[in-house]
Scaffold this active site. Structure first.
Site, PDB file in Angstrom:
ATOM      1  N   GLY A  49       0.814  -1.207   0.000  1.00  0.00           N
ATOM      2  CA  GLY A  49       0.000   0.000   0.000  1.00  0.00           C
ATOM      3  C   GLY A  49       0.851   1.262   0.000  1.00  0.00           C
ATOM      4  N   CYS A  50       2.154   1.082   0.011  1.00  0.00           N
ATOM      5  CA  CYS A  50       3.079   2.213  -0.044  1.00  0.00           C
ATOM      6  C   CYS A  50       3.657   2.294  -1.463  1.00  0.00           C
ATOM      7  CB  CYS A  50       4.228   2.025   0.945  1.00  0.00           C
ATOM      8  SG  CYS A  50       3.697   1.944   2.660  1.00  0.00           S
ATOM      9  N   ALA A  51       3.814   3.506  -1.971  1.00  0.00           N
ATOM     10  CA  ALA A  51       4.384   3.682  -3.301  1.00  0.00           C
ATOM     11  C   ALA A  51       5.865   3.309  -3.308  1.00  0.00           C
ATOM     12  CB  ALA A  51       4.201   5.120  -3.771  1.00  0.00           C
ATOM     13  N   SER A  52       6.556   3.577  -2.225  1.00  0.00           N
ATOM     14  CA  SER A  52       7.973   3.207  -2.119  1.00  0.00           C
ATOM     15  C   SER A  52       8.078   1.866  -1.390  1.00  0.00           C
ATOM     16  CB  SER A  52       8.752   4.295  -1.381  1.00  0.00           C
ATOM     17  OG  SER A  52       8.161   4.551  -0.136  1.00  0.00           O
TER      18      SER A  52
END
Length: 139
Positions: A49-52
Site C-alpha cells: 500500500g506504499c508507493a515506495s
C-alpha cells in the site's frame, strides 16, 4: 496517548514555520535511524500500500511494543522514524488505542503529504495496529 519523544517532536514543529524546514527535520530523523538488516527486508515484513519500498519488523518484549523499519525513500524513512517515536516503548495494549490520525495531525502532516505518502503512512499505521491487536488477542 503518545511517548515523550513524540511530544518533543510536536513541540519542535511548533517552532518550525516553513514546511521545507519541517520536511528537512523529518528527513534528518530518518537519516539518524539505523537501517533495517537486509535479511529482514522480505515479503513478510514489507508494507503493501506504499508507493515506495517499506519494511517494518515488530518486536514485543514483556508486552512492550517496538518496531524497526526502513524504506528506499528518504522522506518515508523519516515518517517511519516519526512512527517509531509515536509507538516504540508503549505497552501493546496501549498501541491498539493510539489515535495516530490525531497524534500525527498535531504535526500538520495530513495537509502537507501527497496522497500517495498519506496512503503509505496509513498503511504503516494499519500494519502496526494489526500486529498489536493480534498480540492482545493472543495474550
Amino acid at each position: 496517548m503518545s511517548t515523550a519523544e513524540f511530544k518533543a517532536i510536536v513541540e519542535d514543529f511548533e517552532f518550525i514555520d516553513d514546511w521545507e524546514d519541517r520536511y528537512r527535520y523529518i528527513i534528518e530523523k530518518g537519516k539518524t535511524m539505523p537501517s533495517l538488516d537486509d535479511a529482514l527486508k522480505v515479503d513478510a515484513t514489507k508494507v503493501h500500500g506504499c508507493a515506495s519500498q517499506v519494511w517494518m519488523h515488530p518486536t514485543i518484549d514483556s508486552d512492550i511494543f517496538y518496531f524497526d523499519g526502513d524504506s528506499d525513500a528518504i522522506i518515508v524513512r523519516g515518517l517511519i522514524a516519526l512512527l517509531k517515536t509515536l509507538y516504540n516503548g508503549l505497552p501493546v495494549t496501549t498501541v491498539v488505542n493510539v489515535d495516530a490520525v490525531t497524534e500525527l495531525g498535531k504535526l500538520g502532516l495530513t495537509e502537507h503529504l501527497s496522497s500517495q505518502r498519506s496512503n503509505g503512512l496509513n498503511a504503516m499505521v494499519d500494519r502496526i495496529k494489526k500486529i498489536a491487536e493480534a498480540e492482545v488477542i493472543n495474550q
